[in-house]
Design a protein around this motif. Structure first.
Motif, PDB file in Angstrom:
ATOM      1  N   HIS A  99       0.835  -1.196   0.000  1.00  0.00           N
ATOM      2  CA  HIS A  99       0.000   0.000   0.000  1.00  0.00           C
ATOM      3  C   HIS A  99       0.870   1.246   0.000  1.00  0.00           C
ATOM      4  CE1 HIS A  99      -3.717  -2.229   0.830  1.00  0.00           C
ATOM      5  NE2 HIS A  99      -2.915  -3.043   1.482  1.00  0.00           N
ATOM      6  N   SER A 100       0.432   2.255  -0.708  1.00  0.00           N
ATOM      7  CA  SER A 100       1.144   3.527  -0.773  1.00  0.00           C
ATOM      8  C   SER A 100       1.186   4.174   0.605  1.00  0.00           C
ATOM      9  CB  SER A 100       0.438   4.466  -1.756  1.00  0.00           C
ATOM     10  OG  SER A 100       0.939   5.777  -1.627  1.00  0.00           O
ATOM     11  N   ASP A 101       2.317   4.780   0.923  1.00  0.00           N
ATOM     12  CA  ASP A 101       2.440   5.514   2.184  1.00  0.00           C
ATOM     13  C   ASP A 101       1.578   6.768   2.186  1.00  0.00           C
ATOM     14  OD1 ASP A 101       4.172   3.647   3.279  1.00  0.00           O
ATOM     15  OD2 ASP A 101       5.965   4.700   2.573  1.00  0.00           O
ATOM     16  N   ASP A 102       1.030   7.126   1.019  1.00  0.00           N
ATOM     17  CA  ASP A 102       0.135   8.280   0.912  1.00  0.00           C
ATOM     18  C   ASP A 102      -1.317   7.900   1.208  1.00  0.00           C
ATOM     19  OD1 ASP A 102       2.268   9.922   0.164  1.00  0.00           O
ATOM     20  OD2 ASP A 102       2.048   9.364  -1.945  1.00  0.00           O
ATOM     21  N   THR A 103      -1.559   6.629   1.508  1.00  0.00           N
ATOM     22  CA  THR A 103      -2.898   6.135   1.855  1.00  0.00           C
ATOM     23  C   THR A 103      -2.933   5.896   3.365  1.00  0.00           C
ATOM     24  OG1 THR A 103      -3.016   5.010  -0.281  1.00  0.00           O
ATOM     25  CG2 THR A 103      -4.573   4.296   1.418  1.00  0.00           C
ATOM     26  N   PRO A 104      -3.992   6.341   4.054  1.00  0.00           N
ATOM     27  CA  PRO A 104      -4.060   6.107   5.496  1.00  0.00           C
ATOM     28  C   PRO A 104      -4.395   4.643   5.818  1.00  0.00           C
ATOM     29  CG  PRO A 104      -5.962   7.393   4.778  1.00  0.00           C
ATOM     30  CD  PRO A 104      -5.098   7.175   3.581  1.00  0.00           C
ATOM     31  N   VAL A 105      -3.351   3.867   6.070  1.00  0.00           N
ATOM     32  CA  VAL A 105      -3.488   2.455   6.412  1.00  0.00           C
ATOM     33  C   VAL A 105      -2.712   2.172   7.696  1.00  0.00           C
ATOM     34  CG1 VAL A 105      -3.917   1.642   4.061  1.00  0.00           C
ATOM     35  CG2 VAL A 105      -1.562   1.805   4.893  1.00  0.00           C
ATOM     36  N   VAL A 106      -3.115   1.104   8.393  1.00  0.00           N
ATOM     37  CA  VAL A 106      -2.469   0.751   9.660  1.00  0.00           C
ATOM     38  C   VAL A 106      -2.323  -0.755   9.810  1.00  0.00           C
ATOM     39  CG1 VAL A 106      -3.312   2.806  10.879  1.00  0.00           C
ATOM     40  CG2 VAL A 106      -4.637   0.682  10.977  1.00  0.00           C
ATOM     41  N   ALA A 107      -1.415  -1.119  10.704  1.00  0.00           N
ATOM     42  CA  ALA A 107      -1.291  -2.479  11.220  1.00  0.00           C
ATOM     43  C   ALA A 107      -1.591  -2.385  12.715  1.00  0.00           C
ATOM     44  CB  ALA A 107       0.123  -3.004  10.990  1.00  0.00           C
ATOM     45  N   LEU A 108      -2.320  -3.356  13.240  1.00  0.00           N
ATOM     46  CA  LEU A 108      -2.668  -3.374  14.662  1.00  0.00           C
ATOM     47  C   LEU A 108      -1.937  -4.502  15.374  1.00  0.00           C
ATOM     48  CD1 LEU A 108      -6.565  -2.943  14.499  1.00  0.00           C
ATOM     49  CD2 LEU A 108      -4.833  -1.169  14.926  1.00  0.00           C
ATOM     50  N   SER A 109      -1.613  -4.287  16.650  1.00  0.00           N
ATOM     51  CA  SER A 109      -1.033  -5.350  17.473  1.00  0.00           C
ATOM     52  C   SER A 109      -1.914  -6.594  17.397  1.00  0.00           C
ATOM     53  CB  SER A 109      -0.927  -4.893  18.928  1.00  0.00           C
ATOM     54  OG  SER A 109       0.033  -3.885  19.069  1.00  0.00           O
ATOM     55  N   THR A 110      -1.307  -7.743  17.604  1.00  0.00           N
ATOM     56  CA  THR A 110      -1.960  -9.041  17.434  1.00  0.00           C
ATOM     57  C   THR A 110      -3.341  -9.142  18.080  1.00  0.00           C
ATOM     58  OG1 THR A 110       0.155 -10.155  17.168  1.00  0.00           O
ATOM     59  CG2 THR A 110      -1.694 -11.514  17.903  1.00  0.00           C
ATOM     60  N   GLY A 111      -3.478  -8.750  19.326  1.00  0.00           N
ATOM     61  CA  GLY A 111      -4.773  -8.866  20.006  1.00  0.00           C
ATOM     62  C   GLY A 111      -5.855  -8.048  19.346  1.00  0.00           C
ATOM     63  N   TRP A 112      -5.537  -6.835  18.937  1.00  0.00           N
ATOM     64  CA  TRP A 112      -6.514  -5.969  18.266  1.00  0.00           C
ATOM     65  C   TRP A 112      -6.784  -6.448  16.840  1.00  0.00           C
ATOM     66  CZ3 TRP A 112      -3.683  -1.012  20.175  1.00  0.00           C
ATOM     67  CH2 TRP A 112      -4.062  -0.746  21.503  1.00  0.00           C
ATOM     68  N   PHE A 113      -5.769  -6.977  16.176  1.00  0.00           N
ATOM     69  CA  PHE A 113      -5.929  -7.518  14.822  1.00  0.00           C
ATOM     70  C   PHE A 113      -6.910  -8.695  14.858  1.00  0.00           C
ATOM     71  CE2 PHE A 113      -4.225  -9.927  11.085  1.00  0.00           C
ATOM     72  CZ  PHE A 113      -4.461  -8.958  10.119  1.00  0.00           C
ATOM     73  N   ASN A 114      -6.827  -9.464  15.933  1.00  0.00           N
ATOM     74  CA  ASN A 114      -7.824 -10.481  16.269  1.00  0.00           C
ATOM     75  C   ASN A 114      -8.107 -11.448  15.123  1.00  0.00           C
ATOM     76  OD1 ASN A 114      -9.675 -11.812  17.865  1.00  0.00           O
ATOM     77  ND2 ASN A 114     -11.338 -10.378  17.454  1.00  0.00           N
ATOM     78  N   ASP A 115      -7.057 -12.158  14.717  1.00  0.00           N
ATOM     79  CA  ASP A 115      -7.194 -13.159  13.638  1.00  0.00           C
ATOM     80  C   ASP A 115      -7.880 -12.597  12.394  1.00  0.00           C
ATOM     81  OD1 ASP A 115      -5.936 -15.309  14.978  1.00  0.00           O
ATOM     82  OD2 ASP A 115      -7.772 -15.678  16.125  1.00  0.00           O
ATOM     83  N   LYS A 116      -7.474 -11.424  11.996  1.00  0.00           N
ATOM     84  CA  LYS A 116      -7.959 -10.757  10.779  1.00  0.00           C
ATOM     85  C   LYS A 116      -9.394 -10.235  10.884  1.00  0.00           C
ATOM     86  CE  LYS A 116      -4.934 -13.103   7.482  1.00  0.00           C
ATOM     87  NZ  LYS A 116      -4.862 -13.770   6.177  1.00  0.00           N
ATOM     88  N   SER A 117      -9.981 -10.222  12.070  1.00  0.00           N
ATOM     89  CA  SER A 117     -11.380  -9.782  12.175  1.00  0.00           C
ATOM     90  C   SER A 117     -11.563  -8.304  11.840  1.00  0.00           C
ATOM     91  CB  SER A 117     -11.940 -10.067  13.575  1.00  0.00           C
ATOM     92  OG  SER A 117     -11.349  -9.230  14.536  1.00  0.00           O
ATOM     93  N   ARG A 118     -10.497  -7.503  11.929  1.00  0.00           N
ATOM     94  CA  ARG A 118     -10.600  -6.086  11.573  1.00  0.00           C
ATOM     95  C   ARG A 118     -10.053  -5.808  10.168  1.00  0.00           C
ATOM     96  NH1 ARG A 118     -10.179  -5.437  17.248  1.00  0.00           N
ATOM     97  NH2 ARG A 118     -11.943  -4.191  17.959  1.00  0.00           N
ATOM     98  N   CYS A 119      -9.681  -6.836   9.442  1.00  0.00           N
ATOM     99  CA  CYS A 119      -9.112  -6.658   8.097  1.00  0.00           C
ATOM    100  C   CYS A 119     -10.016  -5.814   7.208  1.00  0.00           C
ATOM    101  CB  CYS A 119      -8.876  -8.004   7.432  1.00  0.00           C
ATOM    102  SG  CYS A 119      -7.249  -8.687   7.766  1.00  0.00           S
ATOM    103  N   LEU A 120      -9.387  -4.818   6.591  1.00  0.00           N
ATOM    104  CA  LEU A 120      -9.999  -3.918   5.624  1.00  0.00           C
ATOM    105  C   LEU A 120     -11.156  -3.092   6.202  1.00  0.00           C
ATOM    106  CD1 LEU A 120      -9.799  -6.231   2.492  1.00  0.00           C
ATOM    107  CD2 LEU A 120      -8.112  -4.597   3.355  1.00  0.00           C
ATOM    108  N   ASN A 121     -11.286  -3.094   7.532  1.00  0.00           N
ATOM    109  CA  ASN A 121     -12.240  -2.215   8.208  1.00  0.00           C
ATOM    110  C   ASN A 121     -11.548  -0.907   8.547  1.00  0.00           C
ATOM    111  OD1 ASN A 121     -14.252  -4.161   8.175  1.00  0.00           O
ATOM    112  ND2 ASN A 121     -13.734  -4.932  10.201  1.00  0.00           N
ATOM    113  N   LYS A 122     -12.341   0.135   8.679  1.00  0.00           N
ATOM    114  CA  LYS A 122     -11.792   1.437   9.066  1.00  0.00           C
ATOM    115  C   LYS A 122     -11.783   1.573  10.577  1.00  0.00           C
ATOM    116  CE  LYS A 122     -13.152   3.981   4.947  1.00  0.00           C
ATOM    117  NZ  LYS A 122     -13.945   5.100   4.421  1.00  0.00           N
ATOM    118  N   ILE A 123     -10.752   2.267  11.074  1.00  0.00           N
ATOM    119  CA  ILE A 123     -10.716   2.686  12.465  1.00  0.00           C
ATOM    120  C   ILE A 123     -10.521   4.197  12.474  1.00  0.00           C
ATOM    121  CG2 ILE A 123      -9.805   0.481  13.294  1.00  0.00           C
ATOM    122  CD1 ILE A 123      -7.082   1.930  13.710  1.00  0.00           C
ATOM    123  N   THR A 124     -10.914   4.829  13.556  1.00  0.00           N
ATOM    124  CA  THR A 124     -10.714   6.266  13.718  1.00  0.00           C
ATOM    125  C   THR A 124      -9.607   6.483  14.733  1.00  0.00           C
ATOM    126  OG1 THR A 124     -13.040   6.695  13.224  1.00  0.00           O
ATOM    127  CG2 THR A 124     -11.814   8.453  14.334  1.00  0.00           C
TER     128      THR A 124
END
Length: 188
Positions: A99-124
């Protein structure tokens, strides 16, 4: 006698509820292990964005959990490149893409990532009196590290939101202060 039994029953119920609340508070996210650091082969640890490289022999704490998520979850924002060749390593776990660094994207710590349950979802993400929405595309692995798969970087702490440059810019953080910032975040 009936009044006495009623009072005792009420006191017993109150005690059980209070004990349950205290017990649940005591069940915070705790470390689940440690990894011994290995020195990266020459040129194998990407130090872009001041990323850390594992130190041979140093012990690194691992977590399978993250703090509870709320409407204002406290976290620590770090800087990551999600581009090919960037310090994020390989393609993102959610879509196997860079992904481009000009796109607002994130990686979350393992517990919050929660086996991909937040994949491609938005967070604020909120800090500096500003907020930005970002898409979760990857995991900041809190369970493993110090190996080729993790670019010879240590495991992530359990409270990390690892963000692209676009997130830092949207939060209005001066470029010379990029790298680490206390934030709050929530599911969008």
């Amino acid at each position: 006698m009936k009044s006495f039994c009623l009072k005792v029953s009420f006191l017993l119920m109150f005690t059980l509820i209070l004990t349950g609340c205290i017990f649940s508070e005591a069940q915070k996210c705790r470390p689940n292990g440690r990894i011994r650091g290995k020195k990266a082969p020459s040129g194998q640890c990407n130090k872009e964005n001041d990323s850390d490289c594992c130190v041979r022999g140093k012990m690194y704490t691992t977590y399978e959990c993250s703090p509870s998520v709320s409407t204002h979850t406290k976290a620590y924002l770090t800087l990551n490149s999600f581009e090919k060749g960037g310090d994020g390593g390989g393609p993102s776990a959610c879509d196997n893409q860079y992904h481009s660094d000009d796109t607002p994207v994130v990686a979350l710590s393992t517990g919050w990532f929660n086996d991909k349950s937040r994949c491609l979802n938005k967070i604020t993400i909120s800090a500096n009196g500003k907020s930005v929405e970002a898409i979760v595309v990857d995991e900041c692995d809190s369970t493993m590290g110090c190996d080729e798969e993790h670019d010879y970087q240590p495991p992530c702490p359990n409270n990390i939101v690892d963000a692209s440059k676009a997130v830092w810019e949207a939060l209005g953080v001066p470029k010379n202060q990029w790298g680490g910032l206390d934030i709050t975040w929530s599911d969008a």
